[in-house]
Design an enzyme around this catalytic site. Structure first.
Site, mmCIF file in Angstrom:
data_model
loop_
_atom_site.group_PDB
_atom_site.id
_atom_site.type_symbol
_atom_site.label_atom_id
_atom_site.label_comp_id
_atom_site.label_asym_id
_atom_site.label_seq_id
_atom_site.Cartn_x
_atom_site.Cartn_y
_atom_site.Cartn_z
ATOM 1 N N SER A 69 11.951 -13.919 -27.680
ATOM 2 C CA SER A 69 13.022 -13.914 -26.817
ATOM 3 C C SER A 69 13.534 -15.450 -26.859
ATOM 4 C CB SER A 69 12.527 -13.744 -25.234
ATOM 5 O OG SER A 69 13.658 -13.689 -24.424
ATOM 6 N N ASP A 115 14.588 -7.182 -26.505
ATOM 7 C CA ASP A 115 13.855 -8.343 -26.137
ATOM 8 C C ASP A 115 12.500 -8.256 -26.386
ATOM 9 O OD1 ASP A 115 12.590 -10.644 -24.785
ATOM 10 O OD2 ASP A 115 14.806 -11.084 -23.882
#
Length: 274
Positions: free
Chosen positions: A42, A196
């Site tokens: 992320s 993500d």
């Protein structure tokens, strides 16, 4: 830094990842630490890239300036009705100049984790499903290493970021790593729809993990693993920045400043224990 680390892990956390920058600005820059392997997920992918490339303070300045010029988290003119995707990509492109990218290409193993939902589930539906499971896992288990999302079929992709840099795709990879629908569009990476990487694991270890490991978090957890040769460091309190609030530059700098203070306290504790 009080001890040598073979590996450094940069966890996810969106804008909270500015805690990484403040912490490492005190604990040690890349040239001081020189780990053999770095992994990230992320927003931690951008933290790692700027740390290796020597652009941490540049990122702080560029992101803060971008937020000062953005007054809303809603943008009716954007395809997904938010300004996040455009702002994030612009910041990454400006911060990671050619010199920084060349440092990354010549640097140590640097991996970025992406989440891969099942093919039979529509990407946005997958984002909603795994987003709920992610929140539930964090609330119930309170540990950076998730199990509920993987039990429900979420897989991962570990990408060689050095090779992505050589291929001219590093910016694309870092942006793909921070994909949180509906704020961001769901991208494609090598023929796979990805989300993500923090939905798979908030702090994924390098694929060939070995040696002393420093794991940098961005949130506080009740249940940190007690694992030999692995040091987890978390903020002393909840950081000021909100994960996807792109409107308040002061929260970015406050989060960085907290990272610095926590770094100083951590170093003092390491010296005391030695």
């Amino acid at each position: 830094m009080m001890r040598a680390y073979d590996q450094v892990v940069f966890s996810g956390g969106g804008i909270r990842c500015f805690w990484h920058g403040g912490f490492m600005s005190v604990v040690g820059d890349f040239e001081d630490v020189r780990p053999a392997r770095i992994s990230s997920a992320s927003g931690g992918a951008l933290s790692a890239a700027t740390w290796i490339g020597g652009r941490e303070t540049d990122l702080l300045a560029v992101m803060s300036e971008a937020f000062r010029h953005n007054s809303s988290n809603v943008d009716a003119d954007s395809s997904n009705f938010t300004p996040h995707q455009e702002i994030y990509r612009a910041v990454v492109e400006v911060t990671l100049d050619q010199e920084a990218i060349e440092r990354i290409m010549a640097g140590p193993v640097y991996e970025v984790y992406l989440s891969v939902p099942p093919k039979h589930v529509a990407p946005r539906a997958a984002a909603a499903l795994y987003g709920v499971l992610y929140k539930l896992d964090q609330a119930v288990r309170s540990t950076p290493h998730l199990t509920m999302t993987t039990a429900a079929g979420l897989q991962h992709l570990c990408v060689d970021a050095r090779q992505a840099a050589r291929d001219g795709r590093l910016v694309d990879l870092i942006c793909a790593a921070a994909t949180i629908p509906p704020v961001f569009d769901v991208p494609d990476w090598d023929g796979k729809r990805v989300l993500d990487g923090g939905m798979f694991d908030k702090a994924p270890l390098p694929s060939s993990s070995r040696g002393e490991t420093l794991v940098l978090l961005t949130s506080r957890y009740r249940n940190l693993p007690q694992t030999r040769h692995r040091t987890y460091v978390q903020p002393s309190r909840e950081v000021a920045a909100d994960k996807i609030d792109f409107t308040d530059a002061s929260k970015v700098t406050d989060t960085w400043d907290q990272g610095e203070r926590d770094g100083e306290a951590w170093l003092a504790k390491q010296k005391e224990d030695s």
